[in-house]
Scaffold this motif. Structure first.
Motif, PDB file in Angstrom:
ATOM      1  N   ASP A 185      -7.613   0.905   3.342  1.00  0.00           N
ATOM      2  CA  ASP A 185      -7.644   2.147   4.123  1.00  0.00           C
ATOM      3  C   ASP A 185      -6.352   2.279   4.928  1.00  0.00           C
ATOM      4  N   ARG A 186      -5.366   2.895   4.318  1.00  0.00           N
ATOM      5  CA  ARG A 186      -4.030   2.964   4.928  1.00  0.00           C
ATOM      6  C   ARG A 186      -4.014   3.767   6.231  1.00  0.00           C
ATOM      7  N   SER A 187      -5.006   4.660   6.408  1.00  0.00           N
ATOM      8  CA  SER A 187      -4.991   5.487   7.618  1.00  0.00           C
ATOM      9  C   SER A 187      -5.375   4.681   8.857  1.00  0.00           C
ATOM     10  N   THR A 188      -5.964   3.503   8.680  1.00  0.00           N
ATOM     11  CA  THR A 188      -6.418   2.697   9.817  1.00  0.00           C
ATOM     12  C   THR A 188      -5.686   1.355   9.926  1.00  0.00           C
ATOM     13  N   CYS A 189      -5.581   0.620   8.807  1.00  0.00           N
ATOM     14  CA  CYS A 189      -5.090  -0.761   8.909  1.00  0.00           C
ATOM     15  C   CYS A 189      -3.653  -0.855   9.414  1.00  0.00           C
ATOM     16  N   VAL A 190      -2.849   0.191   9.200  1.00  0.00           N
ATOM     17  CA  VAL A 190      -1.441   0.115   9.616  1.00  0.00           C
ATOM     18  C   VAL A 190      -1.281   0.173  11.137  1.00  0.00           C
ATOM     19  N   LEU A 191      -2.350   0.559  11.830  1.00  0.00           N
ATOM     20  CA  LEU A 191      -2.245   0.800  13.276  1.00  0.00           C
ATOM     21  C   LEU A 191      -2.434  -0.454  14.122  1.00  0.00           C
ATOM     22  N   PHE A 192      -3.065  -1.477  13.558  1.00  0.00           N
ATOM     23  CA  PHE A 192      -3.559  -2.574  14.394  1.00  0.00           C
ATOM     24  C   PHE A 192      -2.796  -3.889  14.191  1.00  0.00           C
ATOM     25  N   GLY A 193      -2.906  -4.777  15.193  1.00  0.00           N
ATOM     26  CA  GLY A 193      -2.271  -6.089  15.125  1.00  0.00           C
ATOM     27  C   GLY A 193      -3.142  -7.141  15.787  1.00  0.00           C
ATOM     28  N   ASP A 194      -2.624  -8.374  15.857  1.00  0.00           N
ATOM     29  CA  ASP A 194      -3.367  -9.500  16.430  1.00  0.00           C
ATOM     30  C   ASP A 194      -2.599 -10.081  17.622  1.00  0.00           C
ATOM     31  N   GLY A 195      -3.331 -10.699  18.559  1.00  0.00           N
ATOM     32  CA  GLY A 195      -2.662 -11.327  19.708  1.00  0.00           C
ATOM     33  C   GLY A 195      -3.612 -11.527  20.872  1.00  0.00           C
ATOM     34  N   ALA A 196      -3.075 -12.079  21.958  1.00  0.00           N
ATOM     35  CA  ALA A 196      -3.911 -12.342  23.138  1.00  0.00           C
ATOM     36  C   ALA A 196      -3.081 -12.233  24.415  1.00  0.00           C
TER      37      ALA A 196
ATOM     38  N   MET B 160       0.856  -1.198   0.000  1.00  0.00           N
ATOM     39  CA  MET B 160       0.000   0.000   0.000  1.00  0.00           C
ATOM     40  C   MET B 160       0.889   1.245   0.000  1.00  0.00           C
ATOM     41  N   ASP B 161       0.267   2.391  -0.251  1.00  0.00           N
ATOM     42  CA  ASP B 161       1.016   3.639  -0.344  1.00  0.00           C
ATOM     43  C   ASP B 161       1.269   4.183   1.066  1.00  0.00           C
ATOM     44  N   THR B 162       2.298   3.652   1.716  1.00  0.00           N
ATOM     45  CA  THR B 162       2.667   4.120   3.058  1.00  0.00           C
ATOM     46  C   THR B 162       4.167   4.005   3.215  1.00  0.00           C
ATOM     47  N   SER B 163       4.682   4.413   4.369  1.00  0.00           N
ATOM     48  CA  SER B 163       6.130   4.311   4.583  1.00  0.00           C
ATOM     49  C   SER B 163       6.405   4.086   6.064  1.00  0.00           C
TER      50      SER B 163
ATOM     51  N   VAL C  64     -13.511  -1.749   9.955  1.00  0.00           N
ATOM     52  CA  VAL C  64     -13.283  -0.662  10.919  1.00  0.00           C
ATOM     53  C   VAL C  64     -13.108   0.668  10.182  1.00  0.00           C
ATOM     54  N   SER C  65     -13.796   1.686  10.666  1.00  0.00           N
ATOM     55  CA  SER C  65     -13.539   3.040  10.169  1.00  0.00           C
ATOM     56  C   SER C  65     -13.294   3.945  11.372  1.00  0.00           C
ATOM     57  N   MET C  66     -12.433   4.920  11.192  1.00  0.00           N
ATOM     58  CA  MET C  66     -12.014   5.717  12.351  1.00  0.00           C
ATOM     59  C   MET C  66     -11.739   7.154  11.955  1.00  0.00           C
ATOM     60  N   ASN C  67     -12.158   8.063  12.818  1.00  0.00           N
ATOM     61  CA  ASN C  67     -11.733   9.462  12.713  1.00  0.00           C
ATOM     62  C   ASN C  67     -10.559   9.614  13.694  1.00  0.00           C
ATOM     63  N   GLY C  68      -9.355   9.428  13.161  1.00  0.00           N
ATOM     64  CA  GLY C  68      -8.155   9.341  14.000  1.00  0.00           C
ATOM     65  C   GLY C  68      -7.949  10.546  14.898  1.00  0.00           C
ATOM     66  N   GLN C  69      -8.209  11.725  14.350  1.00  0.00           N
ATOM     67  CA  GLN C  69      -7.929  12.919  15.150  1.00  0.00           C
ATOM     68  C   GLN C  69      -8.907  13.066  16.313  1.00  0.00           C
ATOM     69  N   GLU C  70     -10.171  12.696  16.084  1.00  0.00           N
ATOM     70  CA  GLU C  70     -11.156  12.755  17.184  1.00  0.00           C
ATOM     71  C   GLU C  70     -10.819  11.732  18.264  1.00  0.00           C
ATOM     72  N   VAL C  71     -10.402  10.532  17.832  1.00  0.00           N
ATOM     73  CA  VAL C  71     -10.031   9.502  18.816  1.00  0.00           C
ATOM     74  C   VAL C  71      -8.822   9.976  19.619  1.00  0.00           C
ATOM     75  N   TYR C  72      -7.889  10.597  18.933  1.00  0.00           N
ATOM     76  CA  TYR C  72      -6.688  11.121  19.586  1.00  0.00           C
ATOM     77  C   TYR C  72      -7.069  12.137  20.665  1.00  0.00           C
ATOM     78  N   LYS C  73      -7.936  13.089  20.298  1.00  0.00           N
ATOM     79  CA  LYS C  73      -8.333  14.141  21.254  1.00  0.00           C
ATOM     80  C   LYS C  73      -9.043  13.535  22.473  1.00  0.00           C
ATOM     81  N   PHE C  74      -9.935  12.571  22.181  1.00  0.00           N
ATOM     82  CA  PHE C  74     -10.658  11.880  23.266  1.00  0.00           C
ATOM     83  C   PHE C  74      -9.661  11.202  24.216  1.00  0.00           C
ATOM     84  N   ALA C  75      -8.680  10.501  23.647  1.00  0.00           N
ATOM     85  CA  ALA C  75      -7.756   9.719  24.478  1.00  0.00           C
ATOM     86  C   ALA C  75      -6.906  10.621  25.376  1.00  0.00           C
ATOM     87  N   VAL C  76      -6.336  11.674  24.796  1.00  0.00           N
ATOM     88  CA  VAL C  76      -5.403  12.474  25.609  1.00  0.00           C
ATOM     89  C   VAL C  76      -6.125  13.246  26.713  1.00  0.00           C
TER      90      VAL C  76
END
Ligand code: COA
Length: 326
Positions: free
Chosen positions: A149-160, A26-29, A214-226
């Motif tokens: 959706d490169r803005s979301t899928c790059v953030l997540f992983g799998d595990g337990a 995908m178009d990311t770095s 999954v769809s996400m508004n990253g900046q809103e989630v960021y503001k909520f978290a901090v």
């Protein structure tokens, strides 16, 4: 009664996918992902399942706790990515472990799920009728990502990750879980969502199967978290009768290094108290906090008597924190 964590375990899929690997599909770095999130790699399930990862983590936690599966009274799995609608993940794990005496159910509070499950398990154990609980956070988020959706899928992983809780007689040492606090705000749910199947049957206008991601508004989630994470931590710490200065380790949901830095700053605490593993794991939703707890525990980073904050936040919106003495 003191409710203590007496064993932890975790499991990651074998396939490690670096930012560089993603840049080939995908178009990311590496630079974009690392500079905005701190994430360098994540583990993605190829052969593994949520049940398999959860069971592996649970076995390790039971082994460390020296508890037999039959001794478990309660199993609670926090997940948004169980392998099946029915039966639930907890019953699948119960069956795989042979924990035939446990009541087993799932709980969905997204990335805060482990904190919510810990609180429910604590309440089961507190009155002394149930003695041992297994709390799991397990996800295969890669199957609900939109890989376009490169803005979301790059953030997540799998595990337990998993923890065994035990009701122990009070020793006067004041150990175990001291406080738990959770909150929710459904009115802001749109900022991080993944729809289920729509109502669809021969009597509805449309009769089809559609998959949602999954769809996400990253900046809103960021503001909520901090804003919210420091508040819930302060609330939980005060409820435990402590100050943030007295806390030795803050184990936060591993979504983004910048969020963790901001929380540390707002609490006026040094980053050394905030261990991370998001560099190697990405965000694993409900599994993130128990995996980090297990990493720290198994590397000897937490010592008996030290005070720990666990904190999560995510879709719902939901948030939660717990204070415990190791
Ligand atoms: N690779 C390269 N470029 C990307 C990209 C990627 N993977 N994803 C998005 N971009 C681009 C965007 O298209 C945008 O380009 P444009 O300016 O030309 O439109 C640019 O990068 C900036 O995107 P933006 O969304 O403004 O970046 P940001 O600084 O807000 O960072 C997040 C995005 C998602 C990293 C950040 O908002 C975040 O971490 N939010 C919290 C998310 C979270 O933690 N969620 C889980 C909570 S449980």
């Amino acid at each position: 009664m003191e409710i203590r964590i007496i064993g932890t375990g975790s499991a990651l899929p074998a396939r490690r996918v670096t930012n560089e690997d993603l840049s080939h599909i995908m178009d990311t770095s590496d630079e974009w992902i690392k500079s905005r999130t701190g994430i360098r790699a994540r583990h993605l399930a190829v052969e593994e399942t949520t049940t398999g990862l959860a069971t592996e983590a649970a076995k390790k936690a039971l082994h460390q706790a020296d508890v037999q599966p039959e001794e478990l009274d309660v199993i609670i799995a926090a997940t948004v990515t169980a392998d099946k609608f029915l039966p639930n993940l907890s019953c699948e794990v119960q069956s795989a472990l042979g924990a035939k005496n446990a009541v087993a159910f799932d709980l969905n509070a997204a990335c805060s799920g482990f904190l919510f499950a810990l609180d429910v398990a604590r309440r089961y154990l507190e009155d002394g009728t149930h003695k041992k609980a297994l709390v799991i956070g397990a996800e295969t988020l890669s199957k609900i990502m939109d890989w376009q959706d490169r803005s979301t899928c790059v953030l997540f992983g799998d595990g337990a990750g998993a923890a065994v809780l035990s009701a122990c007689e009070e020793t006067g040492e004041k150990r175990g879980i001291l406080s738990t606090v959770q909150g929710s705000d459904g009115s802001r749910g749109e900022v991080l969502r993944c729809d289920n199947r729509p109502v669809s049957n021969p009597y509805t206008a449309k009769y089809e199967n559609t998959l949602s991601y999954v769809s996400m508004n990253g900046q809103e989630v960021y503001k909520f978290a901090v804003k919210t994470v420091p508040e819930v931590i302060k609330e939980a710490v005060a409820a435990a009768g402590l100050t943030v200065e007295e806390i030795d380790h803050f184990l936060l949901h591993q979504a983004n290094y910048r969020i963790i830095e901001s929380v540390a700053k707002r609490l006026h605490q040094p980053m050394e108290k905030f261990p991370t593993n998001l560099e190697e794991c990405g965000n694993i939703s409900a599994a993130s906090v128990p995996i980090l707890l297990d990493n720290e525990n198994n590397h000897g980073m937490i010592k008996k008597g030290e005070k720990i904050v666990l904190a999560g936040f995510g879709a719902g919106l939901t948030w939660g924190a717990a204070v415990l003495v190791w």
